[in-house]
Design an enzyme around this catalytic site. Structure first.
Site, PDB file in Angstrom:
ATOM      1  N   GLY A  13       0.806  -1.086   0.072  1.00  0.00           N
ATOM      2  CA  GLY A  13       0.169  -0.068  -0.020  1.00  0.00           C
ATOM      3  C   GLY A  13       0.804   1.228  -0.020  1.00  0.00           C
ATOM      4  O   GLY A  13       0.320   2.169  -0.605  1.00  0.00           O
ATOM      5  N   LYS A  14       1.830   1.258   0.615  1.00  0.00           N
ATOM      6  CA  LYS A  14       3.031   2.500   0.677  1.00  0.00           C
ATOM      7  C   LYS A  14       3.609   2.636  -0.544  1.00  0.00           C
ATOM      8  O   LYS A  14       3.843   3.624  -0.964  1.00  0.00           O
ATOM      9  CB  LYS A  14       3.899   2.106   1.898  1.00  0.00           C
ATOM     10  CG  LYS A  14       3.264   2.721   3.264  1.00  0.00           C
ATOM     11  CD  LYS A  14       4.483   2.796   4.087  1.00  0.00           C
ATOM     12  CE  LYS A  14       4.303   2.570   5.725  1.00  0.00           C
ATOM     13  NZ  LYS A  14       5.618   2.570   6.356  1.00  0.00           N
ATOM     14  N   ASP A  67       7.835   5.996   8.242  1.00  0.00           N
ATOM     15  CA  ASP A  67       7.185   5.277   9.431  1.00  0.00           C
ATOM     16  C   ASP A  67       6.139   6.094   9.604  1.00  0.00           C
ATOM     17  O   ASP A  67       6.031   7.288  10.013  1.00  0.00           O
ATOM     18  CB  ASP A  67       8.241   5.159  10.359  1.00  0.00           C
ATOM     19  CG  ASP A  67       7.944   4.235  11.550  1.00  0.00           C
ATOM     20  OD1 ASP A  67       7.802   2.788  11.094  1.00  0.00           O
ATOM     21  OD2 ASP A  67       7.354   4.313  12.400  1.00  0.00           O
ATOM     22  N   SER A  68       4.989   5.224   9.565  1.00  0.00           N
ATOM     23  CA  SER A  68       3.464   5.899   9.593  1.00  0.00           C
ATOM     24  C   SER A  68       2.784   5.189  10.951  1.00  0.00           C
ATOM     25  O   SER A  68       3.254   4.183  11.197  1.00  0.00           O
ATOM     26  CB  SER A  68       3.114   6.078   8.405  1.00  0.00           C
ATOM     27  OG  SER A  68       2.984   4.924   7.886  1.00  0.00           O
TER      28      SER A  68
HETATM   29  P1  IMP Z   1       5.148   1.029   9.481  1.00  0.00           P
HETATM   30  O1  IMP Z   1       5.247   0.104   8.194  1.00  0.00           O
HETATM   31  O2  IMP Z   1       5.800   0.689  10.623  1.00  0.00           O
HETATM   32  O3  IMP Z   1       5.193   2.303   9.049  1.00  0.00           O
HETATM   33  O4  IMP Z   1       3.417   0.506   9.522  1.00  0.00           O
HETATM   34  C1  IMP Z   1       2.489   1.659   9.453  1.00  0.00           C
HETATM   35  C2  IMP Z   1       1.121   0.835   9.504  1.00  0.00           C
HETATM   36  O5  IMP Z   1       0.475   1.938   9.850  1.00  0.00           O
HETATM   37  C3  IMP Z   1       0.791   0.357   8.511  1.00  0.00           C
HETATM   38  O6  IMP Z   1       0.788  -0.971   8.530  1.00  0.00           O
HETATM   39  C4  IMP Z   1      -0.820   0.632   8.428  1.00  0.00           C
HETATM   40  O7  IMP Z   1      -1.430  -0.348   9.101  1.00  0.00           O
HETATM   41  C5  IMP Z   1      -0.699   1.974   9.160  1.00  0.00           C
HETATM   42  N1  IMP Z   1      -0.872   3.025   8.474  1.00  0.00           N
HETATM   43  C6  IMP Z   1       0.202   4.031   7.936  1.00  0.00           C
HETATM   44  N2  IMP Z   1      -0.209   4.823   7.112  1.00  0.00           N
HETATM   45  C7  IMP Z   1      -1.538   4.379   6.705  1.00  0.00           C
HETATM   46  C8  IMP Z   1      -2.274   5.005   5.949  1.00  0.00           C
HETATM   47  O8  IMP Z   1      -2.105   6.014   4.995  1.00  0.00           O
HETATM   48  N3  IMP Z   1      -3.567   4.218   5.733  1.00  0.00           N
HETATM   49  C9  IMP Z   1      -3.966   3.355   6.623  1.00  0.00           C
HETATM   50  N4  IMP Z   1      -3.074   2.971   7.262  1.00  0.00           N
HETATM   51  C10 IMP Z   1      -1.781   3.491   7.495  1.00  0.00           C
END
Ligand code: IMP
Length: 193
Positions: A13-14, A67-68
């Site tokens: 998705g990212k 990171d989100s």
């Molecule tokens: P990361 O890969 O550790 O940054 O995980 C971030 C998680 O936060 C993702 O797996 C999603 O579940 C959630 N997340 C981050 N950005 C979004 C977005 O734009 N929409 C929906 N969920 C998001």
């Protein structure tokens, strides 16, 4: 601006959003087989740096990571930096909805955060952060996007119900990349001077 970045994420998705937002800036984004470093940081920014630095070291190319996560007011900011590890895969949205069952609309505030970091082979780094505010819906709605999109709403519509363009224009990642683009342009101008 001609530039190639490795994307440091395994989240499909990212990847789609990175490409969609970075390509109009003239940035080519490539994927690589990367090992996943442990996200030991205490903040979104620290974890973004850990991922970008590891990818840059592994490939020798400039790397960009974000990171989100979703911070829910009623849950004191959880899942926050643990958004990807919060509950089992496939159950994360339902877990949030369940925890907020019967919580009234005024107490359902939430925000997304995205910390973006690019690391260059010479050790330089560029950092940016974006946030967007909304509320947790009472049920999941919409098929677009990924992760928590279908339960996060602004003015009655979830991110899952919005088009890509609508989401990018108001999302945490969209805002983070706007700031990132500005800083990258400055960096490249100064670098070339
Ligand atoms: P990361 O890969 O550790 O940054 O995980 C971030 C998680 O936060 C993702 O797996 C999603 O579940 C959630 N997340 C981050 N950005 C979004 C977005 O734009 N929409 C929906 N969920 C998001």
């Amino acid at each position: 601006m001609e530039m190639k970045f490795v994307i440091a994420t395994h989240n499909p998705g990212k990847v789609v959003e990175f490409q969609r937002i970075l390509e109009p800036m003239g940035i080519e984004v490539v994927m690589a087989e990367l090992s996943e470093p442990e996200e030991t940081g205490k903040t979104f920014a620290e974890n973004a740096f850990i991922k970008a630095e590891a990818a840059c070291k592994e490939t020798g190319l400039p790397a960009v990571a974000d990171d989100s996560g979703l911070c829910v007011d009623f849950l004191n900011g959880a899942p926050g930096i643990y958004s990807a590890r919060f509950a089992e895969p496939g159950k994360r949205r339902l877990t949030v909805l369940e925890k907020l069952k019967d919580v009234p609309v005024e107490q359902r505030g939430a925000h997304f955060v995205s910390a973006v970091c690019a690391v260059f082979p010479n050790g330089d780094r560029i950092e940016a952060e974006g946030k967007c505010f909304g509320a947790i819906a009472f049920e999941s709605r919409g098929e677009n996007g990924f992760g928590y999109d279908s339960i996060f709403e602004q003015e009655g519509r979830t991110f899952g119900e919005m088009s890509n363009e609508e989401k990018d224009a108001r999302s945490h990642r969209g805002f983070a990349f706007q700031e990132f683009e500005k800083k990258l342009r400055e960096y490249l101008t100064i670098g070339k001077a």
